[in-house]
Design an enzyme around this catalytic site. Sequence first.
Site, PDB file in Angstrom:
ATOM      1  N   ASP A   1       5.647  -9.050   9.530  1.00  0.00           N
ATOM      2  CA  ASP A   1       6.165  -9.070   8.161  1.00  0.00           C
ATOM      3  C   ASP A   1       7.060  -7.856   7.895  1.00  0.00           C
ATOM      4  OD1 ASP A   1       6.458  -9.809   5.500  1.00  0.00           O
ATOM      5  OD2 ASP A   1       4.616  -8.811   4.871  1.00  0.00           O
TER       6      ASP A   1
ATOM      7  N   TYR B   1      -4.608 -14.124  -2.398  1.00  0.00           N
ATOM      8  CA  TYR B   1      -4.026 -13.610  -1.149  1.00  0.00           C
ATOM      9  C   TYR B   1      -4.588 -14.322   0.070  1.00  0.00           C
ATOM     10  CZ  TYR B   1      -2.731  -9.756   2.109  1.00  0.00           C
ATOM     11  OH  TYR B   1      -2.233  -8.969   3.123  1.00  0.00           O
TER      12      TYR B   1
ATOM     13  N   HIS C   1      -1.236 -12.038   6.179  1.00  0.00           N
ATOM     14  CA  HIS C   1      -1.361 -10.900   7.098  1.00  0.00           C
ATOM     15  C   HIS C   1      -2.624 -10.912   7.953  1.00  0.00           C
ATOM     16  CE1 HIS C   1       1.323  -9.061   3.870  1.00  0.00           C
ATOM     17  NE2 HIS C   1       2.042  -9.028   4.964  1.00  0.00           N
TER      18      HIS C   1
ATOM     19  N   CYS D   1       0.863  -1.183   0.000  1.00  0.00           N
ATOM     20  CA  CYS D   1       0.000   0.000   0.000  1.00  0.00           C
ATOM     21  C   CYS D   1       0.890   1.220   0.000  1.00  0.00           C
ATOM     22  CB  CYS D   1      -0.853   0.062   1.252  1.00  0.00           C
ATOM     23  SG  CYS D   1      -1.598  -1.491   1.686  1.00  0.00           S
TER      24      CYS D   1
HETATM   25  C1  LIG Z   1       3.910   0.541   3.262  1.00  0.00           C
HETATM   26  C2  LIG Z   1       3.669  -0.939   3.118  1.00  0.00           C
HETATM   27  C3  LIG Z   1       2.432  -1.387   2.720  1.00  0.00           C
HETATM   28  C4  LIG Z   1       2.166  -2.752   2.548  1.00  0.00           C
HETATM   29  N1  LIG Z   1       0.973  -3.174   2.039  1.00  0.00           N
HETATM   30  C5  LIG Z   1       0.810  -4.483   1.708  1.00  0.00           C
HETATM   31  C6  LIG Z   1      -0.327  -4.913   0.975  1.00  0.00           C
HETATM   32  O1  LIG Z   1      -1.192  -4.127   0.599  1.00  0.00           O
HETATM   33  N2  LIG Z   1      -0.436  -6.233   0.705  1.00  0.00           N
HETATM   34  C7  LIG Z   1       0.506  -7.140   1.070  1.00  0.00           C
HETATM   35  O2  LIG Z   1       0.375  -8.325   0.786  1.00  0.00           O
HETATM   36  N3  LIG Z   1       1.613  -6.749   1.741  1.00  0.00           N
HETATM   37  C8  LIG Z   1       1.790  -5.448   2.047  1.00  0.00           C
HETATM   38  N4  LIG Z   1       2.945  -5.044   2.681  1.00  0.00           N
HETATM   39  C9  LIG Z   1       3.940  -6.045   3.086  1.00  0.00           C
HETATM   40  C10 LIG Z   1       5.066  -6.178   2.058  1.00  0.00           C
HETATM   41  O3  LIG Z   1       4.627  -6.732   0.864  1.00  0.00           O
HETATM   42  C11 LIG Z   1       6.210  -7.060   2.558  1.00  0.00           C
HETATM   43  O4  LIG Z   1       5.748  -8.367   2.707  1.00  0.00           O
HETATM   44  C12 LIG Z   1       6.833  -6.604   3.864  1.00  0.00           C
HETATM   45  O5  LIG Z   1       6.993  -5.199   3.898  1.00  0.00           O
HETATM   46  C13 LIG Z   1       8.209  -7.223   4.087  1.00  0.00           C
HETATM   47  O6  LIG Z   1       8.999  -6.985   2.964  1.00  0.00           O
HETATM   48  P1  LIG Z   1      10.148  -5.851   2.935  1.00  0.00           P
HETATM   49  O7  LIG Z   1      11.022  -6.143   4.088  1.00  0.00           O
HETATM   50  O8  LIG Z   1      10.786  -6.019   1.608  1.00  0.00           O
HETATM   51  O9  LIG Z   1       9.462  -4.540   3.099  1.00  0.00           O
HETATM   52  C14 LIG Z   1       3.187  -3.682   2.854  1.00  0.00           C
HETATM   53  C15 LIG Z   1       4.435  -3.221   3.276  1.00  0.00           C
HETATM   54  C16 LIG Z   1       4.694  -1.868   3.396  1.00  0.00           C
HETATM   55  C17 LIG Z   1       6.056  -1.421   3.822  1.00  0.00           C
END
Ligand SMILES: Cc1cc2nc3c(=O)[nH]c(=O)nc-3n(C[C@H](O)[C@H](O)[C@H](O)COP(=O)(O)O)c2cc1C
Length: 692
Positions: free
Chosen positions: A267, A171, A174, A31
Amino acid sequence: MTRDSRYDILFEPVKIGPVTARNRFYQAPHCNGMGRTFPSSMAAMRGVKAEGGWAVVSTEQIDIHPTSDITPSTEGRLWSDKDIPYLARMCDAVHEHGALASIEPVHNGKWAANLYSREVPLFPTHMPASDANYPLQARAMNKADIRAFRRWHLDAVMRAKKAGFDIICCYAGHNLSLAGMFMMNRYNFRSDEYGGSLENRVRLFREIIEDTKNAVGDSMGVAVRFSVDELRGAEGLEADKEGREIVEMLAELPDLWDVNISEWHNDSQTSRFAAEGYQEPFIDFVKQVTSKPVVAVGRYTTPDRMVSIIEKGIVDMIGAARPSIADPFLPKKIEEGRIDDIRECIGCNICVAWDNMKAPMRCTQNPTNGEEWRRGWHPDRISKRTDDGAVLVVGAGPAGLEAALAAGQRGHDVILAEATDELGGRVSRESRLPGLATWARVRDYRAYQISQMANVVVYLSSALSVEQILEHGSAHVAIATGARWRSDGYGRQHQFPIAGIAGSNLFTPDDIMSGNRPGGNVLVYDDDHYYMGSVMAEQLVADGCRVTLATPHAVVASWTNYTLEQHRIQARLLELGVEVIASHALQEINTLDVTLACVYSGQPRLVDASSVVMVTSRLPEDAAYQELAADKQRLSDSGIVTLKQIGDCHGPATIAAAVYEGHRFARELGEEVSEIPYRRELTELADAFKLP
Ligand SMILES: Cc1cc2nc3c(=O)[nH]c(=O)nc-3n(C[C@H](O)[C@H](O)[C@H](O)COP(=O)(O)O)c2cc1C
Ligand code: SF4
């Protein structure tokens, strides 16, 4: 520059069912606080990632029906054909740069309070709606509801196809997706074929995947996003129990597995609590049970780590949300051998916070994030200067460093003068506090870039007087002299003097960071509510103090709810033996103790503490700016055309705000800037008002 052959493996194509990703970089769904409300901004932000080399660029979660309405959040929406055009715009932006566009349709189940649609939330079982504790309950779905849900999902899939997406992501992650909620023992008390055994609880998700595959045939890839562990022990899914069994049951069904841990606070963990690759112990089994490509996330910013998890057979593709926000050009930079140019995510979750606050996402490391469309700011390019005036930046904290870097990139001759003997300002000081070491990347990235530029000269240990600034002869001057913490307790709770404060044993975070520290029993008074109070407490415990933390709010570091850290911060303080006194304000400071007062009843409470660390608010260090700004004639006599205060010296805030202000200073040099300096996305009512 050429690519290091060690990284060649990262640029191998990966087949995702009928489509092929050009390399192994997968921008995981995230998001952004823009979504359907600021669709042009959202589309441009995604397009820039495709340009930066990501092979797959995903949407955020896209809610598919009025019963999945998460108003006031501003995520994606696909309720009807009317929602197709804005998503098609994103697909075009992604395709323009040769990447695949992926979409994550979701029904949020009990997470959706349906504040806009006014529908009753849906769930496997009767259960209170969860987001923000709204006073409403979700109702148990009957068979007709389940059939309807499958149809809504399918409708969304077909609309996504029309919009131009290449991959559908089913999906179950979460704890935010209805199909995932059906899997949970703690939620699903059904006695029909959708409840009871694991096979029954997984049935709905299986049906969703099968429906999708049947509908798209060979025209799109079908991915699954599934959280294999919820980090809540036997209460939830566990990677060595049902988490694994579910992957085994569905192993060959999707074209790709995107696996992670749940919920969102697990996550997207911050660097204060987790290092790069923190999800590997949970997801490393997945490739052993499926032949399909596997993606995982875990704040991956270093190419060596990426190569290692591919070579170890843990993943096929590198998933990334935050690293792609901090540097949309991360893949390109690896591909072009520009490793030192990577702007690594610092794991602060300011991006998450802004999304949680329902505002367009901001990033500490990447000041252009969210500005791609509305201001035309590109993360890897900046326009050439429009005049040949030299730039003087006073102060090398996050604002000053970014101002000097971006002005230098525009081609200005830049002098960066820093009063102390190190670069980084507050970033350097704070990164030496417990848990914040990764934040030094804000300094290190910029310091390295500047060190490579002949037109940017840095002077350390160079505190400039107003006279010296005037005599310097630079046309453009940025004052970035930071801020200091107040010791008088003035903040959100106290706008009046605290009894006994004069002559008390008072300290501020600046004292602690400069090594001037108390011993014995210490009260940390936190009326700031972000990280600093809790970090002070951690530091003082490490120094051997007995620490009490008092705050007028109901929990420690309450604002860190937005960065997903509050729970972890409070737990850490309790583990360290910090006594936490919530809902209490400072009333009186004595020599050997401190009196607090309950913010509700006024009931006094005595704390045994001979020193107080005040974490309340800050004052800008803006004396030089104020003196310069006061005499316009002197300014113009000295040839100064632009004088700006930037960062904390302008208004103390986050590091992200300081970096942004530094960047903005440089971008706007010599440019015509209107009062509203960006394009806005307004609802088109031009016809109704007969406007041109
Ligand atoms: C700002 C933000 C919004 C996120 N929104 C979603 C989302 O809409 N759907 C989803 O499956 N994961 C969402 N995530 C989780 C990310 O896809 C990811 O799994 C998580 O941030 C860990 O990965 P990273 O360490 O590369 O950020 C979001 C993460 C962030 C940082
Ligand atoms: S805001 Fe912080 S956590 Fe988010 S992408 Fe930027 S640097 Fe990373």
